[in-house]
Design a protein around this motif. Sequence first.
Motif, PDB file in Angstrom:
ATOM      1  N   ASP A  47       0.832  -1.201   0.000  1.00 22.41           N
ATOM      2  CA  ASP A  47       0.000   0.000   0.000  1.00 22.41           C
ATOM      3  C   ASP A  47       0.860   1.242   0.000  1.00 22.41           C
ATOM      4  O   ASP A  47       1.892   1.285   0.648  1.00 22.41           O
ATOM      5  CB  ASP A  47      -0.868   0.067   1.271  1.00 22.41           C
ATOM      6  N   GLY A  57      -8.160   1.154   5.823  1.00 22.99           N
ATOM      7  CA  GLY A  57      -7.108   0.447   5.113  1.00 22.99           C
ATOM      8  C   GLY A  57      -6.628  -0.814   5.795  1.00 22.99           C
ATOM      9  O   GLY A  57      -5.730  -1.485   5.303  1.00 22.99           O
ATOM     10  N   PRO A  72       0.508   2.825   5.089  1.00 24.98           N
ATOM     11  CA  PRO A  72       1.201   2.958   3.801  1.00 24.98           C
ATOM     12  C   PRO A  72       2.609   2.376   3.885  1.00 24.98           C
ATOM     13  O   PRO A  72       3.299   2.522   4.893  1.00 24.98           O
ATOM     14  CB  PRO A  72       1.251   4.472   3.583  1.00 24.98           C
ATOM     15  N   ARG A  96      -5.396   5.778  -1.917  1.00 25.76           N
ATOM     16  CA  ARG A  96      -4.663   4.547  -1.679  1.00 25.76           C
ATOM     17  C   ARG A  96      -4.596   3.765  -2.980  1.00 25.76           C
ATOM     18  O   ARG A  96      -5.555   3.677  -3.731  1.00 25.76           O
ATOM     19  CB  ARG A  96      -5.389   3.727  -0.631  1.00 25.76           C
TER      20      ARG A  96
END
Length: 157
Positions: A47, A57, A72, A96
């Motif tokens: 990610d 997420g 991330p 994303r």
Amino acid sequence: MLFMYFQTQMSLLRDWNPSMVWNTAVTVFAACTFNFGPHALTLPHLDFGRFNPDRGGHLILWDLKLVIRFPPGSTILIPSAIIRHSNVPIAADEFRCSFVQYTAGGLFRFIRNGFKTDDAFELTATREEKSERAEEAKTRWAKGVAMYSTLDSLKRS
């Protein structure tokens, strides 16, 4: 051990068809998918983007009853064909995307069958080869699971 298995299988495939075009020479995976967002929900992936990993997420591994914070830049290796998984959505104003690498199980069967489909193998295999395949099937699951690293094995490395 799992990496070495993938590496060996892809080498066998390259030797079988040297003219095959590969996505990249620096991976042991046969295929990849780019998910450019803006709100990609994907399989195991890397990610990156602008989102709050405390609010969304997260990776959900349903069969293991786990919800994993997945910020991330995170990466994970899971057997995606046997563990149901998904992601928690992110906010509408966040971004994303992901990059997924994988090798379909059918490709491993093709290599194991002597570069034949399962149907072609069944049509051409001797009784002995079919018997060996049936015996192998009894332990394939356990051997596959044993290829994954454990915390203890990583500590010994």
